[in-house]
Design a protein around this motif. Structure first.
Motif, short mmCIF file in Angstrom:
data_model
loop_
_atom_site.label_atom_id
_atom_site.label_comp_id
_atom_site.label_asym_id
_atom_site.label_seq_id
_atom_site.Cartn_x
_atom_site.Cartn_y
_atom_site.Cartn_z
N GLY A 194 65.71 55.89 -6.67
CA GLY A 194 65.23 55.26 -5.44
C GLY A 194 65.95 53.95 -5.15
N LEU A 224 62.45 58.65 -10.51
CA LEU A 224 62.09 58.17 -9.16
C LEU A 224 62.49 56.72 -8.93
CD1 LEU A 224 58.59 59.64 -8.23
CD2 LEU A 224 60.72 59.93 -6.99
N SER A 264 63.04 59.35 -2.17
CA SER A 264 61.78 59.65 -2.88
C SER A 264 61.19 60.97 -2.41
CB SER A 264 60.77 58.53 -2.65
OG SER A 264 61.24 57.33 -3.19
N THR A 296 65.08 54.73 1.07
CA THR A 296 64.20 54.95 -0.07
C THR A 296 63.23 56.11 0.17
OG1 THR A 296 64.35 52.61 -0.60
CG2 THR A 296 62.60 53.83 -1.66
#
Length: 196
Positions: free
Chosen positions: A128, A124, A139, A135
């Motif tokens: 990200g 993540l 995510s 973002t």
């Protein structure tokens, strides 16, 4: 490079789909209850609680490790822990009730939970950062994969348990998750090195 970012996002989503299998504990509980009828519901449920505690701890450790080691290293470590955890579960002996429960807590809960937490945070946070203007999209996409893991792979796990048996299914799932995480981690690490 722009197009490759989306391939890496898709790969990260796939890896988190596999990591999401940790949430499928409810599918494993019934077969374990059949194998160990003396175990109470609360004893079996504690397995999932332990895995979630160590999942969070694994995420914390991952964040610290990523400050000094590569994302490939962290995901590879995760792959090893998941393999050790699932392989450990596959060696549980039905004749040793108390030892089997301790092994289940240690292997699925501690090793599996920590391993999944390591990958979850590493994937993540790393991917990200590749999407500074998107973002939330990145995510959200990866979290969708994680959330669907129990549903999508849980069905396959259930079929595998019916065909191969509970313990063999754990061994096969462990090997599969190891290969996917290891290969995916190496690809993500290579992309990050090229992008920086």
């Amino acid at each position: 490079m722009e197009k490759k970012r989306y391939y890496i996002l898709a790969l990260g989503t796939l890896l988190l789909l596999f990591c999401g299998l940790i949430y499928a504990w409810s599918l494993f509980r019934a077969p374990f209850q059949q194998m160990f009828p003396d175990w109470s519901v609360s004893q079996l449920s504690l397995t999932f609680t332990i895995s979630m505690i160590f999942f969070c701890l694994g995420g914390f450790i991952s964040g610290r490790l990523l400050l000094v080691r590569s994302v490939s290293f962290v995901i590879s470590l995760s792959a090893l822990l998941v393999l050790a955890g699932f392989a450990g579960v596959s060696m549980i002996d039905a004749r040793e009730q108390e030892l089997a429960l301790v092994l289940l807590y240690g292997c699925y809960g501690v090793l599996g939970g920590t391993g999944i937490g390591l990958s979850y945070n590493a994937i993540l946070s790393t991917i990200g950062r590749l999407f500074p203007a998107q973002t939330g999209l990145a995510s959200g996409t990866m979290l969708l994969g994680f959330g669907l893991g129990g549903l999508v792979l849980g069905s396959l796990a259930t079929a595998l348990i019916e065909k191969a048996g509970l313990l063999t299914a754990f061994r096969l799932m462990g090997v599969c998750m190891f290969v996917v995480l290891l290969a995916g981690g190496l690809i993500i690490g290579r992309f990050v090195r090229q992008a920086s």
